[in-house]
Design a protein around this motif. Sequence first.
Motif, PDB file in Angstrom:
ATOM      1  N   GLN A   6       0.722  -1.208  -0.114  1.00  0.00           N
ATOM      2  CA  GLN A   6       0.066  -0.143   0.053  1.00  0.00           C
ATOM      3  C   GLN A   6       0.808   1.282  -0.184  1.00  0.00           C
ATOM      4  O   GLN A   6       0.537   2.278  -0.688  1.00  0.00           O
ATOM      5  N   GLU A   9       2.322   1.818  -3.479  1.00  0.00           N
ATOM      6  CA  GLU A   9       1.531   2.052  -4.559  1.00  0.00           C
ATOM      7  C   GLU A   9       1.110   3.567  -4.189  1.00  0.00           C
ATOM      8  O   GLU A   9       0.879   4.451  -5.306  1.00  0.00           O
ATOM      9  N   ALA A  10       1.184   4.025  -3.104  1.00  0.00           N
ATOM     10  CA  ALA A  10       0.609   5.352  -2.876  1.00  0.00           C
ATOM     11  C   ALA A  10       1.901   6.336  -3.267  1.00  0.00           C
ATOM     12  O   ALA A  10       1.490   7.447  -3.691  1.00  0.00           O
ATOM     13  N   LYS A  11       3.055   5.926  -3.043  1.00  0.00           N
ATOM     14  CA  LYS A  11       4.205   6.850  -3.526  1.00  0.00           C
ATOM     15  C   LYS A  11       4.323   6.667  -5.030  1.00  0.00           C
ATOM     16  O   LYS A  11       4.597   7.773  -5.671  1.00  0.00           O
ATOM     17  N   ARG A  12       3.857   5.686  -5.686  1.00  0.00           N
ATOM     18  CA  ARG A  12       3.778   5.672  -7.282  1.00  0.00           C
ATOM     19  C   ARG A  12       2.928   6.640  -7.778  1.00  0.00           C
ATOM     20  O   ARG A  12       2.887   7.466  -8.858  1.00  0.00           O
ATOM     21  N   GLU A  13       1.592   6.730  -7.080  1.00  0.00           N
ATOM     22  CA  GLU A  13       0.608   7.510  -7.714  1.00  0.00           C
ATOM     23  C   GLU A  13       0.670   8.862  -7.194  1.00  0.00           C
ATOM     24  O   GLU A  13      -0.308   9.547  -7.301  1.00  0.00           O
ATOM     25  N   GLU A  14       1.809   9.218  -6.147  1.00  0.00           N
ATOM     26  CA  GLU A  14       2.061  10.552  -5.564  1.00  0.00           C
ATOM     27  C   GLU A  14       0.824  10.951  -4.679  1.00  0.00           C
ATOM     28  O   GLU A  14       0.321  11.912  -4.625  1.00  0.00           O
ATOM     29  N   LYS A  15       0.144   9.744  -3.809  1.00  0.00           N
ATOM     30  CA  LYS A  15      -1.066  10.017  -3.056  1.00  0.00           C
ATOM     31  C   LYS A  15      -0.455  10.319  -1.477  1.00  0.00           C
ATOM     32  O   LYS A  15       0.617   9.692  -1.260  1.00  0.00           O
ATOM     33  N   PRO A  16      -0.991  10.580  -0.732  1.00  0.00           N
ATOM     34  CA  PRO A  16      -0.732  10.604   0.732  1.00  0.00           C
ATOM     35  C   PRO A  16      -0.513   9.183   1.399  1.00  0.00           C
ATOM     36  O   PRO A  16      -1.323   8.310   1.054  1.00  0.00           O
ATOM     37  N   PRO A  18      -0.625   6.047   3.887  1.00  0.00           N
ATOM     38  CA  PRO A  18      -1.766   5.502   4.490  1.00  0.00           C
ATOM     39  C   PRO A  18      -1.502   5.573   5.793  1.00  0.00           C
ATOM     40  O   PRO A  18      -0.236   5.457   6.297  1.00  0.00           O
TER      41      PRO A  18
END
Length: 88
Positions: A6, A9-16, A18
């Motif tokens: 998780q 995946e968050a770093k790839r999509e540049e999301k905050p 979890p």
Amino acid sequence: MEAIAQIIEAKREEKPLPEAPEHEQPAAVLDLMAALQESVSKVKASRGEGEGPAEVHELPRPNKAAPRKQPAKKAAAKKASGRRPRSA
């Protein structure tokens, strides 16, 4: 392993990232010195030793100093061999 996936995946999509779950109870902290003192007192009690200070005895003085050893003799020099050294 799922939590790591998780985060990746968050770093790839540049999301905050979890949020990490909070621990409900903190881990118990052991007092190592108290545990050691308790263990030592149990062993002393099983041996029948008292809790008072230990007895201190004077060490006997040596009568004579030990004789000094003579230094080792140097090894004899090697004889030169019959061969001549190679020239460069």
